[in-house]
Structures are given as structure tokens and as C-alpha cells.
Scaffold this active site. Structure first.
Site, PDB file in Angstrom:
ATOM      1  CG  HIS A 111      -1.797  -1.247   1.461  1.00  0.00           C
ATOM      2  ND1 HIS A 111      -1.443  -2.190   2.063  1.00  0.00           N
ATOM      3  CD2 HIS A 111      -2.834  -1.556   0.666  1.00  0.00           C
ATOM      4  CE1 HIS A 111      -2.347  -3.408   2.157  1.00  0.00           C
ATOM      5  NE2 HIS A 111      -3.170  -2.783   1.449  1.00  0.00           N
ATOM      6  CG  HIS A 131      -8.495   0.898  -1.890  1.00  0.00           C
ATOM      7  ND1 HIS A 131      -7.933   0.974  -0.527  1.00  0.00           N
ATOM      8  CD2 HIS A 131      -9.641   1.898  -1.659  1.00  0.00           C
ATOM      9  CE1 HIS A 131      -8.724   2.049   0.081  1.00  0.00           C
ATOM     10  NE2 HIS A 131      -9.659   2.377  -0.707  1.00  0.00           N
ATOM     11  CB  SER A 188     -17.032  -7.389  -6.366  1.00  0.00           C
ATOM     12  OG  SER A 188     -16.311  -6.223  -6.706  1.00  0.00           O
TER      13      SER A 188
END
Length: 214
Positions: A111, A131, A188
Site C-alpha cells: 500500500h 486500493h 467483485s
């Protein structure tokens, strides 16, 4: 890089919750439709269920497409027993030197730029970085954005691919590649897609460079 079996695929399926009923079939279908890199993850599964489910799923994936890269985001010793790659969380301790001559990639989640630098020192094959965009997996957390992705790719250099993760839709793939990413990781967008075939095809099309005009 430590892995010796060629370039990594550019589409990664994050198979979260793979031990749950019906998820194994969706993962195998994604492989049938062209996904060639799967990272298995289920942080809530009991150790015995995790191992049994992973073992059965790895066997099924290899029957469908033997060339598929498989890694486990879980216990390192289980990854070794399954003879798959090991994907390490960003908060897990320093890993030993990756196993040489294996057929599946080993890497870690990152990250920050400091985590990218550490991953380079560890000699992993790749890193996930994110993200990048808003995602339901990290509610309330600000995304890192494309500029941070570009910095991460520059820090990693050409020998360690940076795979963008977090809110990656087919429409956002081009921007991630333009920032220097070696591919995208999707959860997803594939695991919850109403039409899995169309979803895989959309990502694959977005990741395929256009043909140069003669």
C-alpha cells in the site's frame, strides 16, 4: 525475478471466500473462460476446511487449464504442501527467499512505496498495490489513486510487476496500464458478476493492446 516460467498473466482473479458453497464452481468457470491467474483467499475458513477446499479446487483448476498460475493468500506451509505460490499480506513478517524453479508466482500486497521497496529486497515475483479506486472491500478508506499507482510502478521498476487492485472495472483498466501497471486484480468484478463470461471477456478485451495499423 525468482519465478522461471515466463511472463505473468495480466488478469488476476482474487478468489475471496473460495470455500463457500458454489464459489468453487464460479472460480473454475472463470478459468474455463480464460482467467489464467488465481489467488485463493478465505480468511474466515477453519484450517481443515481451508486445506481440503484448496486442495480440491487446485486439482480442478489444473485439470481445466494446467498453465493457470495459482497462489494462496494464507498459511505459507499450506501453499508449500499444495505446490502453489504464496501471496503474503502487507502486515505479515518478512518472507524467506522464494522457492526457485516453481511454476506459480509468489508475491505480497502493498500500500506504500516503502512496502514496494521492501518487496524488491525480498525478491518476490510481483506485488498487488492498492486500493486504487473506491471499493466496498475498504469502506471509508480513501483510495490511493492513479498517481500513487504510477509512483509505485516507477519504484518497483521493470523486473517486479505491479498489479493494480481495488475498484478496477473494465473501463478503468486502460488508465491503470497507462500508469505502468503490469495487470489488474479483480474480486467483485468477477466473483459477483451477473454474467461471468461477459465479465471475463470485458476485462480481457480491455487488457489486450490494440493491433497496430499497417
Amino acid at each position: 525475478m525468482a519465478m522461471t516460467s515466463g511472463r505473468l498473466p495480466s488478469l488476476v482473479l482474487i478468489a475471496d471466500g473460495f470455500t463457500r458453497s458454489g464459489q468453487d464452481q464460479r472460480i473454475v468457470q472463470a478459468v474455463r473462460f480464460g482467467v489464467r491467474w488465481v489467488i485463493l483467499r478465505d480468511r474466515d475458513a477453519r484450517p481443515d476446511i481451508l486445506e481440503l477446499s484448496a486442495r480440491l479446487l487446485v486439482e480442478r483448476i489444473r485439470k481445466v487449464a494446467p498453465s493457470t498460475r495459482i497462489a494462496l493468500n494464507g498459511p505459507e506451509d499450506l501453499a508449500r504442501r499444495l505446490e502453489v505460490g504464496w501471496h503474503r499480506r502487507s502486515d505479515q513478517p518478512h518472507a524467506p527467499a522464494p522457492v526457485r524453479g516453481r511454476s506459480s508466482p509468489e508475491g505480497r500486497s502493498t500500500h506504500t512505496l516503502s512496502e514496494i521497496r521492501q518487496a524488491k529486497e525480498e525478491g518476490v515475483d510481483y506485488v498487488l498495490f492498492g486500493h486504487i479506486f473506491d471499493t466496498s472491500s475498504h469502506p471509508g478508506e480513501s483510495p490511493r489513486g492513479l498517481s500513487s499507482l504510477a509512483e509505485a510502478c516507477q519504484e518497483a521498476g521493470p523486473s517486479m510487476p505491479v498489479i493494480a487492485i481495488g475498484g478496477i472495472t473494465p473501463e478503468r483498466v486502460h488508465d491503470c496500464l497507462a500508469a505502468g501497471a503490469g495487470g489488474v486484480a479483480v474480486l467483485s468484478g468477477l466473483m459477483q458478476a451477473p454474467n461471468l463470461f461477459q465479465a471475463v471477456d470485458a476485462y480481457m478485451q480491455a487488457l489486450t493492446p490494440p493491433l497496430e495499423s499497417e
